[in-house]
Design a protein around this motif. Structure first.
Motif, PDB file in Angstrom:
ATOM      1  N   GLY A 188       5.351   2.183 -16.697  1.00 17.69           N
ATOM      2  CA  GLY A 188       4.185   2.457 -15.772  1.00 17.69           C
ATOM      3  C   GLY A 188       2.849   2.045 -16.080  1.00 17.69           C
ATOM      4  N   VAL A 189       2.548   2.007 -17.404  1.00 19.47           N
ATOM      5  CA  VAL A 189       1.244   1.686 -18.065  1.00 19.47           C
ATOM      6  C   VAL A 189       1.309   0.003 -17.642  1.00 19.47           C
ATOM      7  CG1 VAL A 189      -0.111   1.013 -20.008  1.00 19.47           C
ATOM      8  CG2 VAL A 189       1.029   3.150 -19.766  1.00 19.47           C
ATOM      9  N   LEU A 190       2.329  -0.801 -17.819  1.00 21.88           N
ATOM     10  CA  LEU A 190       2.462  -2.142 -17.570  1.00 21.88           C
ATOM     11  C   LEU A 190       2.143  -2.501 -16.105  1.00 21.88           C
ATOM     12  CD1 LEU A 190       3.196  -4.901 -18.266  1.00 21.88           C
ATOM     13  CD2 LEU A 190       5.606  -4.227 -17.571  1.00 21.88           C
ATOM     14  N   GLY A 191       2.708  -1.529 -15.238  1.00 25.36           N
ATOM     15  CA  GLY A 191       2.112  -1.638 -13.683  1.00 25.36           C
ATOM     16  C   GLY A 191       0.750  -1.297 -13.453  1.00 25.36           C
ATOM     17  N   LEU A 192       0.228  -0.507 -14.108  1.00 18.52           N
ATOM     18  CA  LEU A 192      -1.209  -0.141 -14.038  1.00 18.52           C
ATOM     19  C   LEU A 192      -2.110  -1.349 -14.293  1.00 18.52           C
ATOM     20  CD1 LEU A 192      -3.334   1.655 -13.129  1.00 18.52           C
ATOM     21  CD2 LEU A 192      -3.573   2.729 -15.350  1.00 18.52           C
ATOM     22  N   VAL A 193      -1.810  -1.933 -15.355  1.00 20.11           N
ATOM     23  CA  VAL A 193      -2.433  -3.078 -16.149  1.00 20.11           C
ATOM     24  C   VAL A 193      -2.349  -4.265 -15.158  1.00 20.11           C
ATOM     25  CG1 VAL A 193      -2.716  -4.957 -17.782  1.00 20.11           C
ATOM     26  CG2 VAL A 193      -2.348  -2.497 -18.414  1.00 20.11           C
ATOM     27  N   SER A 194      -1.126  -4.278 -14.587  1.00 22.31           N
ATOM     28  CA  SER A 194      -0.710  -5.618 -13.614  1.00 22.31           C
ATOM     29  C   SER A 194      -1.434  -5.396 -12.240  1.00 22.31           C
ATOM     30  CB  SER A 194       0.754  -5.763 -13.189  1.00 22.31           C
ATOM     31  OG  SER A 194       1.517  -6.094 -14.236  1.00 22.31           O
ATOM     32  N   ALA A 195      -1.617  -4.227 -11.683  1.00 25.23           N
ATOM     33  CA  ALA A 195      -2.245  -3.743 -10.623  1.00 25.23           C
ATOM     34  C   ALA A 195      -3.798  -4.187 -10.779  1.00 25.23           C
ATOM     35  CB  ALA A 195      -2.048  -2.512 -10.249  1.00 25.23           C
ATOM     36  N   LEU A 196      -4.383  -3.827 -11.643  1.00 25.02           N
ATOM     37  CA  LEU A 196      -5.861  -4.067 -11.849  1.00 25.02           C
ATOM     38  C   LEU A 196      -6.121  -5.695 -11.925  1.00 25.02           C
ATOM     39  CD1 LEU A 196      -6.529  -1.061 -14.367  1.00 25.02           C
ATOM     40  CD2 LEU A 196      -7.137  -1.130 -11.940  1.00 25.02           C
ATOM     41  N   PHE A 197      -5.370  -6.256 -12.860  1.00 14.64           N
ATOM     42  CA  PHE A 197      -5.402  -7.800 -12.871  1.00 14.64           C
ATOM     43  C   PHE A 197      -5.406  -8.338 -11.520  1.00 14.64           C
ATOM     44  CE2 PHE A 197      -3.735 -12.088 -13.094  1.00 14.64           C
ATOM     45  CZ  PHE A 197      -4.595 -12.623 -13.992  1.00 14.64           C
ATOM     46  N   PHE A 198      -4.150  -7.800 -10.448  1.00 15.74           N
ATOM     47  CA  PHE A 198      -4.132  -8.496  -9.298  1.00 15.74           C
ATOM     48  C   PHE A 198      -5.378  -8.114  -8.435  1.00 15.74           C
ATOM     49  CE2 PHE A 198      -2.798  -8.457  -4.977  1.00 15.74           C
ATOM     50  CZ  PHE A 198      -1.611  -9.338  -5.001  1.00 15.74           C
ATOM     51  N   ILE A 199      -5.915  -7.085  -8.218  1.00 15.61           N
ATOM     52  CA  ILE A 199      -6.926  -6.730  -7.697  1.00 15.61           C
ATOM     53  C   ILE A 199      -8.163  -7.575  -7.764  1.00 15.61           C
ATOM     54  CG2 ILE A 199      -8.757  -5.167  -7.020  1.00 15.61           C
ATOM     55  CD1 ILE A 199      -6.730  -2.843  -7.785  1.00 15.61           C
ATOM     56  N   ARG A 200      -8.402  -8.029  -9.028  1.00 13.87           N
ATOM     57  CA  ARG A 200      -9.568  -8.714  -9.372  1.00 13.87           C
ATOM     58  C   ARG A 200      -9.166 -10.362  -9.160  1.00 13.87           C
ATOM     59  NH1 ARG A 200     -14.229  -8.468 -12.684  1.00 13.87           N
ATOM     60  NH2 ARG A 200     -14.770 -10.272 -13.565  1.00 13.87           N
ATOM     61  N   VAL A 201      -8.030 -10.840  -9.406  1.00 11.29           N
ATOM     62  CA  VAL A 201      -7.686 -12.295  -9.340  1.00 11.29           C
ATOM     63  C   VAL A 201      -7.230 -12.546  -8.058  1.00 11.29           C
ATOM     64  CG1 VAL A 201      -6.516 -14.026 -10.187  1.00 11.29           C
ATOM     65  CG2 VAL A 201      -7.432 -12.280 -11.779  1.00 11.29           C
ATOM     66  N   PHE A 202      -6.309 -11.980  -7.459  1.00  9.75           N
ATOM     67  CA  PHE A 202      -5.713 -12.524  -6.305  1.00  9.75           C
ATOM     68  C   PHE A 202      -6.752 -12.768  -5.014  1.00  9.75           C
ATOM     69  CE2 PHE A 202      -2.637 -12.255  -2.614  1.00  9.75           C
ATOM     70  CZ  PHE A 202      -1.782 -13.285  -3.103  1.00  9.75           C
ATOM     71  N   PRO A 203      -6.662 -14.079  -4.276  1.00 13.10           N
ATOM     72  CA  PRO A 203      -7.749 -14.297  -3.140  1.00 13.10           C
ATOM     73  C   PRO A 203      -7.131 -13.675  -1.903  1.00 13.10           C
ATOM     74  CG  PRO A 203      -6.449 -16.234  -3.569  1.00 13.10           C
ATOM     75  CD  PRO A 203      -6.045 -15.177  -4.714  1.00 13.10           C
ATOM     76  N   HIS A 204      -8.202 -13.341  -0.969  1.00 14.31           N
ATOM     77  CA  HIS A 204      -7.574 -12.881   0.363  1.00 14.31           C
ATOM     78  C   HIS A 204      -7.316 -13.944   1.193  1.00 14.31           C
ATOM     79  CE1 HIS A 204      -8.933  -8.509   0.393  1.00 14.31           C
ATOM     80  NE2 HIS A 204     -10.089  -9.068  -0.443  1.00 14.31           N
ATOM     81  N   SER A 205      -6.557 -13.925   2.210  1.00 18.14           N
ATOM     82  CA  SER A 205      -6.034 -14.749   3.147  1.00 18.14           C
ATOM     83  C   SER A 205      -7.321 -15.555   3.783  1.00 18.14           C
ATOM     84  CB  SER A 205      -5.117 -14.411   4.012  1.00 18.14           C
ATOM     85  OG  SER A 205      -4.099 -13.637   3.615  1.00 18.14           O
ATOM     86  N   ARG A 206      -6.902 -16.955   3.877  1.00 15.81           N
ATOM     87  CA  ARG A 206      -7.707 -17.678   4.734  1.00 15.81           C
ATOM     88  C   ARG A 206      -7.140 -18.116   6.144  1.00 15.81           C
ATOM     89  NH1 ARG A 206     -10.037 -22.379   0.379  1.00 15.81           N
ATOM     90  NH2 ARG A 206     -11.466 -20.981  -0.648  1.00 15.81           N
ATOM     91  N   PHE A 207      -5.936 -18.190   6.175  1.00 15.13           N
ATOM     92  CA  PHE A 207      -5.175 -18.703   7.490  1.00 15.13           C
ATOM     93  C   PHE A 207      -4.489 -17.577   8.020  1.00 15.13           C
ATOM     94  CE2 PHE A 207      -5.850 -22.215   4.299  1.00 15.13           C
ATOM     95  CZ  PHE A 207      -6.519 -22.964   5.073  1.00 15.13           C
ATOM     96  N   PHE A 208      -4.730 -16.220   7.806  1.00 15.86           N
ATOM     97  CA  PHE A 208      -4.107 -15.132   8.591  1.00 15.86           C
ATOM     98  C   PHE A 208      -5.171 -14.300   8.831  1.00 15.86           C
ATOM     99  CE2 PHE A 208      -2.263 -10.839   8.275  1.00 15.86           C
ATOM    100  CZ  PHE A 208      -1.365 -10.765   9.322  1.00 15.86           C
ATOM    101  N   GLU A 209      -5.084 -13.580  10.127  1.00 13.01           N
ATOM    102  CA  GLU A 209      -5.805 -12.588  10.547  1.00 13.01           C
ATOM    103  C   GLU A 209      -4.877 -11.215  11.058  1.00 13.01           C
ATOM    104  OE1 GLU A 209      -9.105 -11.780  10.453  1.00 13.01           O
ATOM    105  OE2 GLU A 209      -9.706 -13.981   9.505  1.00 13.01           O
ATOM    106  N   PRO A 210      -5.273 -10.240  10.482  1.00  8.52           N
ATOM    107  CA  PRO A 210      -4.221  -9.044  11.139  1.00  8.52           C
ATOM    108  C   PRO A 210      -4.392  -9.214  12.791  1.00  8.52           C
ATOM    109  CG  PRO A 210      -5.918  -8.169   9.190  1.00  8.52           C
ATOM    110  CD  PRO A 210      -6.090  -9.808   9.632  1.00  8.52           C
ATOM    111  N   VAL A 211      -3.159  -8.646  13.247  1.00  5.30           N
ATOM    112  CA  VAL A 211      -3.067  -8.828  14.568  1.00  5.30           C
ATOM    113  C   VAL A 211      -1.967  -7.948  15.261  1.00  5.30           C
ATOM    114  CG1 VAL A 211      -1.257 -10.561  14.462  1.00  5.30           C
ATOM    115  CG2 VAL A 211      -2.368 -10.204  16.563  1.00  5.30           C
ATOM    116  N   ARG A 212      -2.247  -6.953  16.354  1.00  3.70           N
ATOM    117  CA  ARG A 212      -1.604  -5.960  16.491  1.00  3.70           C
ATOM    118  C   ARG A 212      -0.592  -6.341  17.647  1.00  3.70           C
ATOM    119  NH1 ARG A 212      -2.529  -1.216  14.317  1.00  3.70           N
ATOM    120  NH2 ARG A 212      -4.680  -0.930  12.851  1.00  3.70           N
ATOM    121  N   ILE A 213       0.837  -6.501  17.416  1.00  5.64           N
ATOM    122  CA  ILE A 213       1.654  -7.152  18.359  1.00  5.64           C
ATOM    123  C   ILE A 213       2.395  -5.871  19.034  1.00  5.64           C
ATOM    124  CG2 ILE A 213       3.705  -8.464  18.722  1.00  5.64           C
ATOM    125  CD1 ILE A 213       2.538 -10.225  16.463  1.00  5.64           C
ATOM    126  N   PRO A 214       2.509  -5.539  20.206  1.00  2.18           N
ATOM    127  CA  PRO A 214       3.558  -4.560  20.751  1.00  2.18           C
ATOM    128  C   PRO A 214       4.757  -4.376  20.161  1.00  2.18           C
ATOM    129  CG  PRO A 214       2.194  -5.548  22.523  1.00  2.18           C
ATOM    130  CD  PRO A 214       2.112  -6.530  21.459  1.00  2.18           C
TER     131      PRO A 214
END
Length: 406
Positions: A188-214
């Motif tokens: 669990g502690v490992l998961g928390l550290v990983s999540a915090l690192f991910f939030i800081r480093v991982f870039p948002h999408s450039r080639f995808f926009e959320p879309v609502r499909i029926p």
């Protein structure tokens, strides 16, 4: 002339997909590697603890495996939900939600004293963590240049593999020295550290926009995917090989701690170091798939998978471990290439296609991983490995007659 210069400037300023050697590619690569570690360390945190849980709660080996199957069945359930909603939301936000929510549940686990409640909590954890698997392959296919895609996918799956290895080895050792609760708390502690690192480093999408499909369109799209013989072939292969893989690593410890092997807990824990060979399989298969035919690579991997199972029929410890090594490398190699094939076969609805892949993958883990425990309860190891061999042969022929005709 001025117009041409302006056009050239616009072309240069257009965002490009991430390629090897760029800062963006490295941020993606390392963040998904760590996310993969977190997901698989949490998802299978009880796999190396089944013997201890069996003793503490008075359960058979097959019953104790419910803890692993609950997580993977929860993962399958979550993937089915994300198949319909993943494209409605930002890719990174889904992954962050999954990492934080699953970590919270893992940290709660040591407080649970009832086996049935523990099974239910593991189901919820699997459902929450599924968001990472649901969108990662789609994200990579959208954000990473095709020339680097195989390597990027293999890096994510190598993180999964390392997380599975590190989590299992660590929990087995901590359980032997302390108890299963300390083991799970560490994950669990490992998961928390990983999540915090991910939030800081991982870039948002450039080639995808959320879309609502029926929903109607999504159901139609899903129906087409499930009737596409090439995609369906990959899905069934994932079901068979993952179920076999989880079965081996669920129950092999029970065989090795019994006569004639009588191995101590720290040597049984070392069995999970075989995952290091799986990391090699991930990276080599991913790199080769950037250069050579994916169908040839997956076909060879499945032949090696069958060979590995055949060697594990032996009662000789050296041959058994050799078979386990080949089996592990082959599984992760086939898994890496299969993941790539799904993204290449899908033009629209990549997140749905990859969610379905993981759905079959984890349903196989749950159903086969639990049902084969019946043979273990009765000490019928020949029948156990015989079933797995049959699944390997079935996967190979499905590959020949569907997927590998690509």
């Amino acid at each position: 002339m001025i117009k041409n210069v302006a056009s050239s400037t616009e072309a240069i300023s257009e965002p490009r997909k991430a390629q090897k050697g760029t800062a963006r590619y490295n941020r993606i690569k390392w963040a998904i590697f760590l996310a993969g570690i977190s997901v698989f360390a949490q998802l299978y945190d009880f796999q190396a603890l089944l013997g201890s849980v069996s003793d503490e709660f008075g359960k058979t080996p097959s019953q104790s495996s419910y803890l692993v199957s609950a997580s993977t069945f929860g993962m399958a359930f979550g993937l089915l939900i994300f198949a319909f909603i993943a494209d409605n939301f930002n890719r990174k936000n889904i992954m962050v939600f999954s990492l934080l929510s699953s970590t919270a549940l893992t940290l709660m686990t040591p407080l649970i004293m009832n086996f049935e409640v523990l099974v239910g909590l593991n189901f919820l954890k699997g459902a929450f963590v599924s968001g990472v698997s649901a969108v990662t392959l789609a994200y990579l296919s959208e954000e990473v240049d095709k020339s680097s895609l195989g390597t990027a996918i293999s890096f994510y799956l190598a993180g999964n593999t390392f997380g599975g290895m590190f989590g299992r080895v660590t929990t087995a050792l901590l359980e032997g020295w302390f108890n299963w609760k300390i083991s799970v708390l560490f994950i669990g502690v490992l998961g928390l550290v990983s999540a915090l690192f991910f939030i800081r480093v991982f870039p948002h999408s450039r080639f995808f926009e959320p879309v609502r499909i029926p929903v109607k369109i999504k159901l139609s799209r899903m129906g087409k995917m499930l009737t596409n013989l090439n995609l369906l072939g990959i899905y069934i292969i994932a079901f068979c090989i993952m179920g076999s893989f989880v079965s081996v690593y669920n129950y092999l410890g029970f065989e090795l701690k019994a006569p004639p092997y009588n191995l101590p807990h720290y040597l049984i824990a070392a069995i999970f170091l075989m995952y290091a060979f799986g990391i090699i399989g991930n990276l080599v298969a991913g790199s080769l798939s950037d250069k050579y035919s994916s169908k040839r690579i997956i076909r060879l991997a499945l032949l090696a998978f069958i060979l590995g199972i055949a060697l594990m029929f032996s009662s000789n410890l050296i041959l058994l471990l050799l078979g386990l090594t080949i089996f592990t490398i082959a599984f992760f190699s086939a898994h890496t290439v299969a993941g790539r094939l799904v993204t290449e076969l899908t033009e629209k609805g990549k997140s749905m296609a990859t969610s379905l892949y993981w759905l079959f993958y984890y349903v196989g883990s749950s159903l086969i991983g639990t049902s084969t425990g019946v043979f273990v309860n009765n000490g019928a190891w020949t029948s156990f490995f015989g079933v797995l061999l049959g699944l390997g042969v079935l996967s190979y022929f499905i590959c020949l007659y569907s997927t590998c005709k690509l």
